[in-house]
Motif scaffolding. Structure first.
Motif, PDB file in Angstrom:
ATOM      1  N   ASP A   1       0.861  -1.172   0.000  1.00  0.00           N
ATOM      2  CA  ASP A   1       0.000   0.000   0.000  1.00  0.00           C
ATOM      3  C   ASP A   1       0.902   1.227   0.000  1.00  0.00           C
ATOM      4  OD1 ASP A   1      -2.251   1.528  -0.020  1.00  0.00           O
ATOM      5  OD2 ASP A   1      -2.867   1.109   2.030  1.00  0.00           O
ATOM      6  N   TYR A   2       0.338   2.350  -0.394  1.00  0.00           N
ATOM      7  CA  TYR A   2       1.127   3.556  -0.613  1.00  0.00           C
ATOM      8  C   TYR A   2       0.300   4.747  -0.156  1.00  0.00           C
ATOM      9  CZ  TYR A   2       4.567   6.310  -3.300  1.00  0.00           C
ATOM     10  OH  TYR A   2       5.570   7.161  -3.683  1.00  0.00           O
ATOM     11  N   MET A   3       0.758   5.491   0.839  1.00  0.00           N
ATOM     12  CA  MET A   3      -0.029   6.606   1.354  1.00  0.00           C
ATOM     13  C   MET A   3       0.813   7.880   1.372  1.00  0.00           C
ATOM     14  SD  MET A   3      -2.564   6.698   4.613  1.00  0.00           S
ATOM     15  CE  MET A   3      -1.332   6.399   5.858  1.00  0.00           C
ATOM     16  N   PRO A   4       0.386   8.907   0.624  1.00  0.00           N
ATOM     17  CA  PRO A   4       1.143  10.159   0.582  1.00  0.00           C
ATOM     18  C   PRO A   4       0.954  10.985   1.846  1.00  0.00           C
ATOM     19  CG  PRO A   4      -0.831  10.335  -0.758  1.00  0.00           C
ATOM     20  CD  PRO A   4      -0.760   8.920  -0.298  1.00  0.00           C
ATOM     21  N   LYS A   5       1.998  11.712   2.236  1.00  0.00           N
ATOM     22  CA  LYS A   5       1.922  12.653   3.343  1.00  0.00           C
ATOM     23  C   LYS A   5       1.419  13.987   2.808  1.00  0.00           C
ATOM     24  CE  LYS A   5       5.960  10.788   5.833  1.00  0.00           C
ATOM     25  NZ  LYS A   5       7.309  11.149   6.318  1.00  0.00           N
ATOM     26  N   PRO A   6       0.717  14.780   3.627  1.00  0.00           N
ATOM     27  CA  PRO A   6       0.241  14.443   4.978  1.00  0.00           C
ATOM     28  C   PRO A   6      -0.994  13.542   4.901  1.00  0.00           C
ATOM     29  CG  PRO A   6      -0.508  16.623   4.375  1.00  0.00           C
ATOM     30  CD  PRO A   6       0.367  16.160   3.241  1.00  0.00           C
ATOM     31  N   PHE A   7      -1.260  12.807   5.974  1.00  0.00           N
ATOM     32  CA  PHE A   7      -2.409  11.917   6.008  1.00  0.00           C
ATOM     33  C   PHE A   7      -3.072  12.043   7.369  1.00  0.00           C
ATOM     34  CE2 PHE A   7       1.429   9.685   7.216  1.00  0.00           C
ATOM     35  CZ  PHE A   7       1.096   9.128   8.442  1.00  0.00           C
ATOM     36  N   SER A   8      -4.312  11.618   7.445  1.00  0.00           N
ATOM     37  CA  SER A   8      -5.048  11.708   8.704  1.00  0.00           C
ATOM     38  C   SER A   8      -4.956  10.377   9.460  1.00  0.00           C
ATOM     39  CB  SER A   8      -6.517  12.043   8.448  1.00  0.00           C
ATOM     40  OG  SER A   8      -7.188  10.926   7.881  1.00  0.00           O
ATOM     41  N   PRO A   9      -4.993  10.415  10.788  1.00  0.00           N
ATOM     42  CA  PRO A   9      -5.002   9.171  11.571  1.00  0.00           C
ATOM     43  C   PRO A   9      -6.173   8.268  11.208  1.00  0.00           C
ATOM     44  CG  PRO A   9      -4.549  11.058  12.990  1.00  0.00           C
ATOM     45  CD  PRO A   9      -4.946  11.609  11.649  1.00  0.00           C
ATOM     46  N   VAL A  10      -7.314   8.870  10.842  1.00  0.00           N
ATOM     47  CA  VAL A  10      -8.486   8.078  10.477  1.00  0.00           C
ATOM     48  C   VAL A  10      -8.203   7.258   9.216  1.00  0.00           C
ATOM     49  CG1 VAL A  10     -10.890   8.174   9.714  1.00  0.00           C
ATOM     50  CG2 VAL A  10     -10.094   9.691  11.540  1.00  0.00           C
ATOM     51  N   GLU A  11      -7.600   7.895   8.214  1.00  0.00           N
ATOM     52  CA  GLU A  11      -7.273   7.175   6.975  1.00  0.00           C
ATOM     53  C   GLU A  11      -6.268   6.069   7.246  1.00  0.00           C
ATOM     54  OE1 GLU A  11      -5.512   7.897   2.450  1.00  0.00           O
ATOM     55  OE2 GLU A  11      -5.451   9.519   3.920  1.00  0.00           O
ATOM     56  N   LEU A  12      -5.272   6.351   8.069  1.00  0.00           N
ATOM     57  CA  LEU A  12      -4.276   5.337   8.414  1.00  0.00           C
ATOM     58  C   LEU A  12      -4.929   4.136   9.090  1.00  0.00           C
ATOM     59  CD1 LEU A  12      -1.384   4.308   8.733  1.00  0.00           C
ATOM     60  CD2 LEU A  12      -1.196   5.688  10.820  1.00  0.00           C
ATOM     61  N   ALA A  13      -5.833   4.399  10.040  1.00  0.00           N
ATOM     62  CA  ALA A  13      -6.505   3.312  10.757  1.00  0.00           C
ATOM     63  C   ALA A  13      -7.313   2.440   9.799  1.00  0.00           C
ATOM     64  CB  ALA A  13      -7.413   3.896  11.842  1.00  0.00           C
ATOM     65  N   VAL A  14      -8.007   3.080   8.855  1.00  0.00           N
ATOM     66  CA  VAL A  14      -8.809   2.323   7.891  1.00  0.00           C
ATOM     67  C   VAL A  14      -7.917   1.454   7.013  1.00  0.00           C
ATOM     68  CG1 VAL A  14     -10.295   2.514   5.858  1.00  0.00           C
ATOM     69  CG2 VAL A  14     -10.720   3.949   7.862  1.00  0.00           C
ATOM     70  N   ARG A  15      -6.803   1.995   6.555  1.00  0.00           N
ATOM     71  CA  ARG A  15      -5.903   1.227   5.695  1.00  0.00           C
ATOM     72  C   ARG A  15      -5.290   0.036   6.446  1.00  0.00           C
ATOM     73  NH1 ARG A  15      -3.568   3.863   0.934  1.00  0.00           N
ATOM     74  NH2 ARG A  15      -4.654   5.814   0.514  1.00  0.00           N
ATOM     75  N   LEU A  16      -4.991   0.234   7.717  1.00  0.00           N
ATOM     76  CA  LEU A  16      -4.460  -0.866   8.515  1.00  0.00           C
ATOM     77  C   LEU A  16      -5.488  -1.982   8.643  1.00  0.00           C
ATOM     78  CD1 LEU A  16      -2.593   1.010  11.402  1.00  0.00           C
ATOM     79  CD2 LEU A  16      -1.574  -0.246   9.506  1.00  0.00           C
ATOM     80  N   ARG A  17      -6.743  -1.615   8.862  1.00  0.00           N
ATOM     81  CA  ARG A  17      -7.800  -2.636   8.982  1.00  0.00           C
ATOM     82  C   ARG A  17      -7.939  -3.433   7.692  1.00  0.00           C
ATOM     83  NH1 ARG A  17     -12.043   1.704  11.330  1.00  0.00           N
ATOM     84  NH2 ARG A  17     -10.910   2.217  13.263  1.00  0.00           N
ATOM     85  N   VAL A  18      -7.827  -2.745   6.547  1.00  0.00           N
ATOM     86  CA  VAL A  18      -7.938  -3.431   5.260  1.00  0.00           C
ATOM     87  C   VAL A  18      -6.792  -4.432   5.094  1.00  0.00           C
ATOM     88  CG1 VAL A  18      -7.792  -3.127   2.757  1.00  0.00           C
ATOM     89  CG2 VAL A  18      -9.201  -1.580   4.117  1.00  0.00           C
ATOM     90  N   LEU A  19      -5.565  -4.028   5.421  1.00  0.00           N
ATOM     91  CA  LEU A  19      -4.419  -4.931   5.296  1.00  0.00           C
ATOM     92  C   LEU A  19      -4.569  -6.140   6.206  1.00  0.00           C
ATOM     93  CD1 LEU A  19      -1.390  -2.451   5.108  1.00  0.00           C
ATOM     94  CD2 LEU A  19      -2.415  -3.758   3.244  1.00  0.00           C
ATOM     95  N   LEU A  20      -5.041  -5.921   7.423  1.00  0.00           N
ATOM     96  CA  LEU A  20      -5.194  -7.023   8.370  1.00  0.00           C
ATOM     97  C   LEU A  20      -6.307  -7.970   7.941  1.00  0.00           C
ATOM     98  CD1 LEU A  20      -4.626  -5.087  11.693  1.00  0.00           C
ATOM     99  CD2 LEU A  20      -3.171  -6.872  10.742  1.00  0.00           C
TER     100      LEU A  20
END
Length: 242
Positions: free
Chosen positions: A102-121
């Motif tokens: 996965d690839y996430m550009p900065k800056p990013f929000s904690p909410v978006e990060l949390a959602v992406r982590l859930r998808v990977l898991l």
């Protein structure tokens, strides 16, 4: 609960990611340079690596390539989420070609990060659920293809443990990763499905039933504790041990 390694040289960004990861109920470790990150990867065997592209010394692309090469020596194969201030398509293509998931550009929000982590898991949980084979522990032999569980006594005799479909699926998820603590929401995702909208306490009910069915007296006359196989992590969830 997953183990997540953050390799990020910006102190404030790393601290924000740690707060986000731990608020999701996961274990977070942080490294501030590439060499430290590779060392912690080998020692910790994380489930996910959040990797900054622009690092001093070894950059993120080289670290990603190193990690994928390590997998050939039977190291754990983690998901890699790459962070970068660059947004050009060519940078994303290079990142994916070196092994990023996965690839996430900065800056990013904690909410978006949390959602992406859930998808990977969730991807990890589904892959584990779909892999078939034999799971063998000290007392149990779980045949995933035939969906049969045998209890092994110390006198080398066996007994079939009769489980329902959901009970069997729950046991398989737990037994595949001994010692790993699974949250109720993770178990709901993989066993009941991500669209399940019922009470999460159904997990507790099935754990209780599973413990009762696995409980028995060994051939030596020693009674196994009802939590011999499934341990409770207070406030988090459950893990398997034998």
């Amino acid at each position: 609960m997953a183990v997540i390694l953050v390799i990020e040289d910006e102190i404030n960004v790393a601290a924000m990611i740690r707060v986000c990861v731990e608020s999701e109920g996961h274990i977070c470790h942080v490294a501030h340079n590439g060499n430290e990150g590779l060392d912690k990867f080998c020692k910790l065997q994380p489930d996910i690596i959040i990797l900054d592209l622009m690092l001093p010394g070894i950059n993120g692309l080289d670290i990603c390539a190193h990690i994928r090469q390590f997998i050939k020596s039977k190291q754990k194969d983690p998901y890699i989420m790459m962070l970068t201030g660059k947004v050009e398509e060519s940078d994303r293509i290079i990142g994916f070609s070196t092994g990023a998931d996965d690839y996430m550009p900065k800056p990013f929000s904690p909410v978006e990060l949390a959602v992406r982590l859930r998808v990977l898991l969730r991807r990890e949980l589904r892959q584990q659920a779909n892999s078939e084979g034999m799971i063998e522990t000290r007392h149990l032999l779980i045949d995933q293809e035939r969906r049969i569980v045998h209890f092994k006594y110390t006198n080398h005799t066996t007994e079939i443990v009769k489980l329902t479909t959901l009970e069997f699926n729950l046991l398989v998820v737990l037994a595949k990763r001994p010692g790993r603590v699974w949250s109720r929401s993770q178990l709901l995702d993989i066993v009941w499905g991500i669209d399940y909208e019922g009470d999460f306490r159904i997990v507790d009910s099935y754990i209780k039933r599973l413990r009762q069915k696995l409980y028995r007296t060994d051939a030596t006359g020693e009674k196994l504790d009802k939590t011999q196989f499934i341990c409770t992590a207070p406030g988090i969830g459950y893990s398997f041990t034998d």
